[in-house]
Write an enzyme that holds these catalytic residues in place. Structure first.
Site, PDB file in Angstrom:
ATOM      1  N   GLU A 310       0.817  -1.215   0.000  1.00 55.84           N
ATOM      2  CA  GLU A 310       0.000   0.000   0.000  1.00 55.84           C
ATOM      3  C   GLU A 310       0.855   1.271   0.000  1.00 55.84           C
ATOM      4  O   GLU A 310       0.611   2.199   0.769  1.00 55.84           O
ATOM      5  CB  GLU A 310      -0.946   0.007   1.207  1.00 55.84           C
ATOM      6  CG  GLU A 310      -1.898  -1.165   1.201  1.00 55.84           C
ATOM      7  CD  GLU A 310      -2.941  -1.139   2.313  1.00 55.84           C
ATOM      8  OE1 GLU A 310      -4.068  -1.545   2.066  1.00 55.84           O
ATOM      9  OE2 GLU A 310      -2.617  -0.722   3.442  1.00 55.84           O
ATOM     10  N   ASP A 384      -8.049  -9.471   3.555  1.00 54.17           N
ATOM     11  CA  ASP A 384      -7.870  -8.355   4.488  1.00 54.17           C
ATOM     12  C   ASP A 384      -8.913  -8.324   5.600  1.00 54.17           C
ATOM     13  O   ASP A 384      -9.829  -7.506   5.552  1.00 54.17           O
ATOM     14  CB  ASP A 384      -7.912  -7.041   3.703  1.00 54.17           C
ATOM     15  CG  ASP A 384      -7.254  -5.902   4.456  1.00 54.17           C
ATOM     16  OD1 ASP A 384      -6.887  -6.111   5.622  1.00 54.17           O
ATOM     17  OD2 ASP A 384      -7.106  -4.824   3.866  1.00 54.17           O
ATOM     18  N   GLU A 412     -12.802  -2.948  11.749  1.00 53.38           N
ATOM     19  CA  GLU A 412     -12.796  -2.193  10.492  1.00 53.38           C
ATOM     20  C   GLU A 412     -13.826  -2.730   9.502  1.00 53.38           C
ATOM     21  O   GLU A 412     -14.496  -1.964   8.822  1.00 53.38           O
ATOM     22  CB  GLU A 412     -11.393  -2.260   9.876  1.00 53.38           C
ATOM     23  CG  GLU A 412     -11.312  -1.575   8.521  1.00 53.38           C
ATOM     24  CD  GLU A 412      -9.926  -1.614   7.903  1.00 53.38           C
ATOM     25  OE1 GLU A 412      -9.003  -2.182   8.526  1.00 53.38           O
ATOM     26  OE2 GLU A 412      -9.780  -1.077   6.790  1.00 53.38           O
TER      27      GLU A 412
HETATM   28  C1  BDP Z   1      -6.180  -2.497   5.732  1.00 51.50           C
HETATM   29  C2  BDP Z   1      -6.538  -1.164   6.312  1.00 51.50           C
HETATM   30  C3  BDP Z   1      -5.407  -0.187   6.236  1.00 51.50           C
HETATM   31  C4  BDP Z   1      -4.155  -0.806   6.830  1.00 51.50           C
HETATM   32  C5  BDP Z   1      -3.868  -2.125   6.137  1.00 51.50           C
HETATM   33  C6  BDP Z   1      -2.694  -2.872   6.767  1.00 51.50           C
HETATM   34  O1  BDP Z   1      -7.649  -0.642   5.609  1.00 51.50           O
HETATM   35  O2  BDP Z   1      -5.784   0.977   6.924  1.00 51.50           O
HETATM   36  O3  BDP Z   1      -3.079   0.050   6.714  1.00 51.50           O
HETATM   37  O4  BDP Z   1      -4.984  -2.965   6.264  1.00 51.50           O
HETATM   38  O5  BDP Z   1      -2.939  -3.866   7.415  1.00 51.50           O
HETATM   39  O6  BDP Z   1      -7.173  -3.406   6.082  1.00 51.50           O
HETATM   40  O7  BDP Z   1      -1.553  -2.501   6.579  1.00 51.50           O
END
Ligand code: BDP
Length: 719
Positions: A310, A384, A412
């Site tokens: 990301e 996720d 989340e």
């Molecule tokens: C996702 C979240 C994000 C996190 C990412 C992570 O939306 O905010 O940074 O995981 O685990 O689910 O790095």
């Protein structure tokens, strides 16, 4: 003041003291040692008239104070501190160092099974007199034993027959805080960050001690203070000084501090040209940085790293592998006994044909290449933290590498802090899943506890759901998820229902009808969320970016694998992601036994059907219904389950504190509305492809699809 007024004001003072706002607000969590019913208390009193607890250090003194205060609260009787066992019932607490004679008694033999952190609680007879003994090899074990003992009393357990010997199956049991330095919390729904960076290190909020205490009471022994999307500033001297202040507070509670490290810190802080892990200057920078951290925090635990994921920097920016990156940090930490927790939640810069395969593809080939103090941190599922995912295929696939579990405690994807979803069931569903990596019974739990592959470095992490909310977690029942995570970290084989019941008793007391009603409610709650959000193996249908509410229509974003349509693939021919050999073959990443369980849509469990298969709308389910009918059934059923939870809760009026009762009641009403929103939006969205009617007898959505598609939510928390 006349005597009458004095009495009144005295009484008012007593009432204020004994019924502080905090008691009603849930601030005290499962550690609110309110008086037990007289009958239960009387039964305990005789056995607990005296306390023999020699104190050798700060941890001992915390444990002793906890026992004295809690016994006073529970029983209305503070045991007398004594130096020798008494004729009446004595509570004896210690280690071989503080009570050498105890090791020679029969119960001393249990010490061999307690390790560094375990404890024993045994009812016994010493010199002919009844005694209850909390015994451990270390003061930390004593502290855990003290909390466990108090939990037994809160649960009304018979302590005349107790014989418990336990040790944690996982060595490092951590919370991961996704807390930013500006005190916002990524995916946090319980207020702001607990860490008041601006006022640290000068001001040490008493809440830090309460935080440590809560964690120690459930066996958590480490905390990563800052977000995995890390700010390099965390590694600068002023912040290290602040982190050191927290470490000092946590230490006597057996909790170590860890930090998320930004991989590009040598550039940002050190002024280097790159952060290439094979560049000697970069290595040197990290060696010095790590040495500096240990000057501030002598027992610093190590780093957590999110790299090449990301948009975060990482070794791949320099053509190096995850192992190269992790090993560089591991080498810097090794002389100080620190560890690197290197996350497997990674993204390639290219869009994969199936994101579910990404982590396995990148990490499996690296098995055996990591240093001994690296642990690869793997999310429970391959996408996720969805309401339901099959276990991550990396579990069992890297026998030469310590793998740790990452769960998300913060909700989340399970309704933030408005939805009641007990996650003990989610956690243990994953832990109990069989990888068949070494024949049957090769559960994920056995990968995590190291017993499957003989790993001695074992760890587990939970993304925290705590914040500045008075009750810590936003939803009163979200406390149960923090609690359950701690219990499962201690023993990944533990039973989710037993944990839920334990939490209920410690939180709400032992009213049998209350427990009888709320336990099934908790146990079914996560399934209800699955039903109204992502039934039958659907996943990643949530709103864009903030992840609030439904968004099955999300498409055309910068990466296809960030959209919903990528995952559900609904069109007029059907729905679901084909991950079999005829599709992405993500299923090929599992062992043959697991593959067999999922590969045939006729036998694949309904829970995972659309995770692995793309099927026509009129596909015949095992029930005989069509896929479309079943899908609708789950969406409508989920809403009905929430209505059922409301009714169950309503029947508890008067049995729980009225403030908490009202809060949960209101939140369940919100949850019901949100469940309807999810249901109507998803059913209408999918209906445009199925072309089939909503089965007869089910209420029609209140609005057309466009209405749901155009809903906008501003200032959603957690971003
Ligand atoms: C996702 C979240 C994000 C996190 C990412 C992570 O939306 O905010 O940074 O995981 O685990 O689910 O790095």
């Amino acid at each position: 003041m006349n005597p009458y007024t004095r009495i009144l004001s005295f009484l008012a003072g007593v009432c204020l003291y004994s019924l502080p706002v905090a008691a009603q607000s849930g601030y005290r969590l499962w550690l609110d040692f309110k008086s037990l019913p007289t009958e239960t208390a009387d039964g305990y009193k005789q056995r607990l008239t005296a306390l023999l607890f020699p104190v050798a250090n700060q941890t001992d003194s915390i444990a002793k104070q906890e026992l004295l205060t809690a016994l006073d609260g529970l029983l209305g009787q503070r045991p007398t501190s004594v130096d020798t066992p008494q004729k009446t019932g004595t509570l004896i607490v210690g280690t071989p160092a503080t009570l050498p004679w105890l090791a020679g008694e029969a119960i001393g033999e249990h010490l061999d099974h307690m390790g560094e952190e375990g404890y024993g609680i045994h009812s016994t007879t010493i010199n002919g007199s009844p005694a209850t003994v909390i015994l451990a090899n270390t003061s930390k074990g004593v502290l855990y034993g003290a909390y466990a003992f108090l939990g037994l009393l809160q649960g009304g357990e018979d302590i005349t027959q107790v014989a418990i010997t336990t040790r944690p199956k996982v060595t490092l049991r951590l919370l991961n805080h996704w807390d930013n330095l500006d005190r916002t919390v990524e995916r946090g729904y319980a207020g702001f960050s607990l860490w008041d960076w601006h006022r640290l290190p000068g001001y040490r909020d008493p809440r830090y001690t309460d935080y440590a205490r809560a964690n120690a009471s459930i066996g958590i022994n480490g905390t990563v203070l800052n977000n995995v999307n890390a700010n390099a500033l965390m590694l600068t001297a002023p912040y290290l000084e602040k982190a050191a202040a927290l470490a000092d507070i946590f230490r006597p509670y057996g909790i170590k501090v860890y930090l998320s490290a930004r991989f590009s810190a040598p550039i940002e802080l050190g002024g280097l040209a790159d952060a290439d892990p094979l560049n000697p200057k970069v290595q040197q920078w990290w060696n010095e940085k790590v040495a500096e951290i240990y000057r501030y925090i002598p027992d610093f635990g190590g780093f957590l790293v999110k790299a090449n994921s990301e948009g975060q920097p990482g070794p791949q920016n320099y053509g190096r592998s995850h192992a190269d990156g992790a090993n560089m940090l591991a080498d810097a930490l090794e002389p100080h006994n620190g560890v690197v927790m290197w996350r497997a939640f990674v993204y390639d810069d290219k869009e994969p044909d199936d994101r579910a395969k990404q982590a396995y593809n990148e990490f499996k080939p690296l098995d055996g290449q990591f240093r001994g103090n690296v642990i690869v941190q793997v999310k429970n599922g391959a996408i996720d933290f969805q309401p339901r995912e099959p276990f991550h295929p990396l579990f069992g696939a890297m026998p030469q590498t310590p793998l740790m579990m990452e769960f998300q405690i913060t909700q989340e994807y399970l309704g933030f802090a408005t939805n009641l979803a007990y996650l003990g069931t989610l956690f243990s569903e994953t832990l109990q899943a069989d990888t068949y990596a070494d024949g049957p019974q090769s559960t994920v739990a056995r990968v995590v506890d190291g017993s499957l592959t003989g790993q001695s470095l074992t760890a587990i992490a939970g993304v925290a759901n705590t914040g500045t909310a008075t009750n810590w977690t936003g939803h009163p029942f979200a406390q149960a998820n923090w609690f359950a995570y701690g219990q499962l970290a201690w023993d990944p084989e533990a039973d989710a229902a037993t944990i839920a019941e334990d939490w209920l008793r410690r939180t709400f007391g032992n009213d049998a009808s209350l427990i009888g009603a709320l336990l099934p409610l908790m146990m079914q709650s996560r399934e209800a969320v699955v039903n109204y959000m992502t039934p039958l193996g659907l996943h990643h249908l949530m709103g864009w970016s903030h992840h609030y509410g439904p968004g099955p229509w999300i498409k055309d974003k910068q990466r296809a694998d960030w959209t919903s349509v990528y995952y559900h693939q609904a069109d007029k021919d059907g729905i679901g992601f084909d991950r079999t050999a005829s599709g992405s073959n993500a299923l090929g990443q599992y062992t043959p036994e697991v593959r067999k369980r999922f590969e045939d849509p006729q036998t694949c469990p309904d829970e995972y059907l659309l995770w692995f298969h793309h099927l026509p709308w009129d596909f015949r389910m095992k029930s005989g219904e069509t896929l479309w009918e079943t899908l609708c059934g789950h969406y409508y059923g989920g809403v009905a389950e929430v209505a059922g939870m409301q009714a169950v809760w309503e029947a508890q009026r008067g049995k729980v504190d009225s403030t908490v009762f009202q809060e949960v009641s209101d939140l369940l009403a919100v949850q019901h509305e949100e469940a309807i929103l999810w249901r109507d939006a998803c059913v209408l969205y999918f209906q445009q492809f199925s072309g089939m009617p909503i089965p007869e007898g089910l209420e029609q959505p209140a609005h057309p699809l466009e209405y749901y598609e155009h809903l906008q939510f501003h200032f959603v928390p957690g971003i």
